[in-house]
Design a protein around this motif. Structure first.
Motif, mmCIF file in Angstrom:
data_model
loop_
_atom_site.group_PDB
_atom_site.id
_atom_site.type_symbol
_atom_site.label_atom_id
_atom_site.label_comp_id
_atom_site.label_asym_id
_atom_site.label_seq_id
_atom_site.Cartn_x
_atom_site.Cartn_y
_atom_site.Cartn_z
ATOM 1 N N ALA A 136 0.829 -1.207 0.000
ATOM 2 C CA ALA A 136 0.000 0.000 0.000
ATOM 3 C C ALA A 136 0.866 1.260 0.000
ATOM 4 C CB ALA A 136 -0.912 -0.005 1.228
ATOM 5 N N LEU A 137 1.915 1.281 0.843
ATOM 6 C CA LEU A 137 2.752 2.477 0.912
ATOM 7 C C LEU A 137 3.487 2.694 -0.405
ATOM 8 C CD1 LEU A 137 3.734 4.866 2.613
ATOM 9 C CD2 LEU A 137 5.623 3.432 3.422
ATOM 10 N N MET A 138 4.015 1.612 -0.964
ATOM 11 C CA MET A 138 4.764 1.747 -2.225
ATOM 12 C C MET A 138 3.851 2.242 -3.351
ATOM 13 S SD MET A 138 7.717 1.347 -1.246
ATOM 14 C CE MET A 138 8.421 0.784 0.286
ATOM 15 N N ALA A 139 2.592 1.783 -3.350
ATOM 16 C CA ALA A 139 1.648 2.231 -4.385
ATOM 17 C C ALA A 139 1.361 3.727 -4.223
ATOM 18 C CB ALA A 139 0.356 1.424 -4.300
ATOM 19 N N LEU A 140 1.240 4.175 -2.989
ATOM 20 C CA LEU A 140 0.986 5.601 -2.752
ATOM 21 C C LEU A 140 2.200 6.434 -3.165
ATOM 22 C CD1 LEU A 140 -0.872 5.215 0.660
ATOM 23 C CD2 LEU A 140 -1.882 6.166 -1.436
ATOM 24 N N ILE A 141 3.398 5.948 -2.833
ATOM 25 C CA ILE A 141 4.621 6.655 -3.233
ATOM 26 C C ILE A 141 4.678 6.776 -4.766
ATOM 27 C CG2 ILE A 141 7.155 6.499 -3.303
ATOM 28 C CD1 ILE A 141 6.965 5.304 -0.397
ATOM 29 N N ASP A 142 4.275 5.707 -5.445
ATOM 30 C CA ASP A 142 4.253 5.717 -6.917
ATOM 31 C C ASP A 142 3.341 6.808 -7.472
ATOM 32 O OD1 ASP A 142 6.099 3.884 -7.710
ATOM 33 O OD2 ASP A 142 4.706 2.177 -7.684
ATOM 34 N N GLU A 143 2.305 7.141 -6.705
ATOM 35 C CA GLU A 143 1.332 8.158 -7.133
ATOM 36 C C GLU A 143 1.870 9.574 -6.975
ATOM 37 O OE1 GLU A 143 -2.748 8.796 -5.692
ATOM 38 O OE2 GLU A 143 -2.783 6.629 -5.359
ATOM 39 N N CYS A 144 2.985 9.706 -6.250
ATOM 40 C CA CYS A 144 3.419 11.045 -5.852
ATOM 41 C C CYS A 144 4.864 11.279 -6.297
ATOM 42 C CB CYS A 144 3.293 11.143 -4.324
ATOM 43 S SG CYS A 144 3.581 12.790 -3.701
ATOM 44 N N PRO A 145 5.049 11.831 -7.538
ATOM 45 C CA PRO A 145 6.383 11.904 -8.164
ATOM 46 C C PRO A 145 7.458 12.574 -7.303
ATOM 47 C CG PRO A 145 4.673 12.630 -9.699
ATOM 48 C CD PRO A 145 3.991 12.409 -8.382
ATOM 49 N N LEU A 146 7.126 13.648 -6.609
ATOM 50 C CA LEU A 146 8.157 14.364 -5.840
ATOM 51 C C LEU A 146 8.703 13.498 -4.698
ATOM 52 C CD1 LEU A 146 9.691 17.014 -5.605
ATOM 53 C CD2 LEU A 146 7.811 17.947 -4.254
ATOM 54 N N ILE A 147 7.817 12.773 -4.006
ATOM 55 C CA ILE A 147 8.257 11.890 -2.931
ATOM 56 C C ILE A 147 9.005 10.695 -3.522
ATOM 57 C CG2 ILE A 147 7.439 10.320 -1.106
ATOM 58 C CD1 ILE A 147 7.273 13.288 -0.316
ATOM 59 N N LYS A 148 8.497 10.191 -4.623
ATOM 60 C CA LYS A 148 9.145 9.048 -5.283
ATOM 61 C C LYS A 148 10.585 9.404 -5.668
ATOM 62 C CE LYS A 148 8.604 5.651 -8.825
ATOM 63 N NZ LYS A 148 7.808 4.974 -9.807
ATOM 64 N N GLU A 149 10.741 10.598 -6.181
ATOM 65 C CA GLU A 149 12.076 11.052 -6.587
ATOM 66 C C GLU A 149 12.998 11.173 -5.360
ATOM 67 O OE1 GLU A 149 15.348 12.938 -7.876
ATOM 68 O OE2 GLU A 149 14.030 14.284 -6.745
ATOM 69 N N HIS A 150 12.479 11.714 -4.284
ATOM 70 C CA HIS A 150 13.293 11.856 -3.069
ATOM 71 C C HIS A 150 13.709 10.509 -2.490
ATOM 72 C CE1 HIS A 150 12.577 16.171 -2.976
ATOM 73 N NE2 HIS A 150 13.437 16.240 -1.975
ATOM 74 N N LEU A 151 12.894 9.486 -2.751
ATOM 75 C CA LEU A 151 13.185 8.164 -2.182
ATOM 76 C C LEU A 151 13.846 7.223 -3.191
ATOM 77 C CD1 LEU A 151 9.918 7.538 -0.078
ATOM 78 C CD2 LEU A 151 12.223 8.019 0.808
#
Ligand code: FAD
Length: 496
Positions: free
Chosen positions: A254-269
């Motif tokens: 669930a967390l990884m799917a949400l991170i995938d939805e949010c490019p800025l956070i995905k990029e930071h991680l």
């Protein structure tokens, strides 16, 4: 047993930031204080991003500020938001407000297990007692008045402790708050769920914003990204209740799917790995529904921190409200124990100021969740909600720094009062030095205590004159209400 006839001035339920701040302040006035804490410390807690009002206001008054400064927490100079109609991230810095300019224009990002332990140990140093693995199950009553608590120790044995005042600082999860009367009212507006965990190797914002909280709105809600140490980042997704299914099932997925939805956070991680061991090893879910108890006190019992109310976490107001309400309640308890003002007046003042501060965050946050406008509109709302005389941006920064009340002009009136105190203390000790010779004997001139006193008063008048301009008269926050003493520890009757 004889232990069951124990009597304290104050019993505090819960050793979080609310409880330990209150305990320190009341113990500093010489009262007997017992903290009952159901866990052992250090223990995990969420709520890692702090505000300047806590660090430079309340924590300076308890004297723990220097220990916090030495603990190596990440300095937080402001916040960076990808929020509202503006597609680009925007940043605010605490330093734009003249109220918190200079040395006080930062807060910290903290590991709560460390922060809460420092505060609790400090309360003990100031004279409070603490018992761990002591779980309070109920209050004791004598008619209308609460007169103590019942608790169970680690061995399962029940005890009773009596106290003139019981403080419920037990957070959001305990049921004790019910005993104050009234009901816990949940907001229809702020009903979210948070899913959160910890990462190593997350990116940092470019200097000078590397210590900022980064908050990023996306389709299902928003993310917090909090740099706790150079390597460790707290990451949480807050989703609206209608999207609750997004965090059901396997939390990792669930967390990884949400991170995938949010490019800025995905990029930071993108180069980060999730921590899977120790206190940060598990993913956690928390309801962050906002609520407030319809009454905050009754004779002998007072609620502070999350026990009393909670408002949406986006502006990190939880620890601020806990420590600020602790300061207000400590003033009420100490003034009422000293017989300076009536209990009724003291706690009415506590509740009015506490509700004002809660209300300011609540009202402002309602407008902050309007995603169709840009940051200028949020700044305008902050000015409107706080009736601030400064610019819109300053009004916003003062609100989200926790200094919109007149209590924390961190470099203005309140700190002037504190500076004056310490200045006159310096004068007084200088006089003490002058008045004794090398062997510690009183020199002839100072043998007369009247001379000594006159010198000391002179010193105070001098320092008041020195700082008089910023000091200003203390006026009640509410018509007919109380004012605070110079050192901020007590209430005093307002001008007649
Ligand atoms: P707590 O910190 O909860 O402490 C209460 C203590 O009481 C605990 O140690 C507990 O063990 C003890 N206790 C409980 N029951 C009993 C009992 N029966 N007997 C004895 N002891 C008991 N705040 C911020 O400032 N910044 C943030 O970034 C932030 N983010 C958040 C994110 C989420 C998702 C949520 C839900 C909250 C967040 N908060 C944040 C809020 C913050 O967690 C709380 O407001 C804060 O911890 C309240 O402090 P407190 O002292 O009132 O209670």
């Amino acid at each position: 047993s004889s232990e069951d006839r124990e009597q304290y001035d104050v019993v505090v339920v819960g050793g979080g930031p609310g409880g330990s701040t209150l305990a320190a302040l009341v113990a500093m006035r010489g009262h007997r204080v017992l903290i009952l804490e159901k866990e052992t410390f250090p223990r995990y807690q969420i709520g890692e991003s702090l505000l300047p009002s806590t660090i430079h206001g309340v924590c300076r008054m308890t004297g723990v500020a220097e220990k916090l400064a030495a603990a190596g927490f990440t300095p937080k100079k402001g916040g960076t938001f990808r929020w509202g109609a503006n597609p680009e991230p925007w940043t605010f810095s605490f330093s734009v407000s003249p109220k918190i300019a200079g040395a006080t224009s930062h807060a910290y990002q903290v590991e709560r297990s460390k922060f809460d332990t420092i505060l609790l140990e400090h309360a003990v140093e100031k004279g409070a007692e603490v018992r761990f693995l002591a779980s309070v199950s109920d209050v004791l009553e004598d008619g209308e008045r609460v007169t103590g608590v019942r608790y169970t120790d680690a061995a399962g044995t029940e005890h009773e402790v009596r106290a003139t005042y019981v403080v419920d600082a037990s957070g959001n999860g305990s049921r004790l708050h019910k005993r104050v009367g009234g009901t816990r009212e949940y907001s229809q507006f702020f009903r979210s769920l948070a899913l959160f965990g910890y990462f190593e190797g997350g990116k940092r914002l470019p200097a000078p914003n590397a210590g900022n909280i980064l908050s990023v709105a996306f389709e299902s809600g928003w993310f917090w990204y909090i740099p706790l140490t150079p390597d460790l980042t707290s990451v949480g997704a807050v989703v609206r209740r209608e999207n609750a299914d997004r965090i059901q099932g396997d939390p990792e997925r669930a967390l990884m799917a949400l991170i995938d939805e949010c490019p800025l956070i995905k990029e930071h991680l993108s180069d980060a790995t999730r921590v899977t061991e120790g206190q940060y090893g598990q993913l956690r879910v928390r309801k962050d529904y906002s609520y407030h108890q319809t009454t905050f006190w009754r004779p002998g019992l007072v609620l502070i921190g999350d026990a009393a109310c909670f408002v949406d976490p986006v502006f990190s107001s939880g620890v601020h409200l806990a420590t600020y309400s602790a300061l207000l309640a400590a003033r009420s308890i100490s003034s009422s124990l000293a017989g300076i003002v009536s209990e009724e007046a003291a706690f009415t003042e506590f509740e009015a100021r506490y509700r004002r501060e809660y209300g300011v965050f609540y009202e402002f946050l309602m407008s902050f969740y309007d995603m169709h406008v840009d940051e200028d509109s949020y700044f305008w709302s902050a000015k409107k909600v706080t009736h601030n005389q400064h610019t819109e941006l300053e009004s916003f920064v003062e609100l989200v720094a926790g200094v919109s009340s007149s209590e924390f002009d961190l470099d203005g009136a309140e700190s002037a009062a504190l500076r004056m105190k310490s200045k006159s203390a310096e004068f007084v000790s200088a006089i003490d030095e002058m008045s004794t010779d090398a062997e510690g004997n009183m020199t002839p001139l100072f043998r007369s205590s009247a001379v000594r006193q006159a010198m000391q008063e002179g010193a105070q008048v001098q320092s008041r004159a020195f700082l008089g301009e910023d000091l200003g008269p203390d006026v009640p926050m509410f018509p007919g209400g109380l004012i605070t003493s110079d050192d901020g520890m007590l209430w005093q009757p307002g001008p007649a």
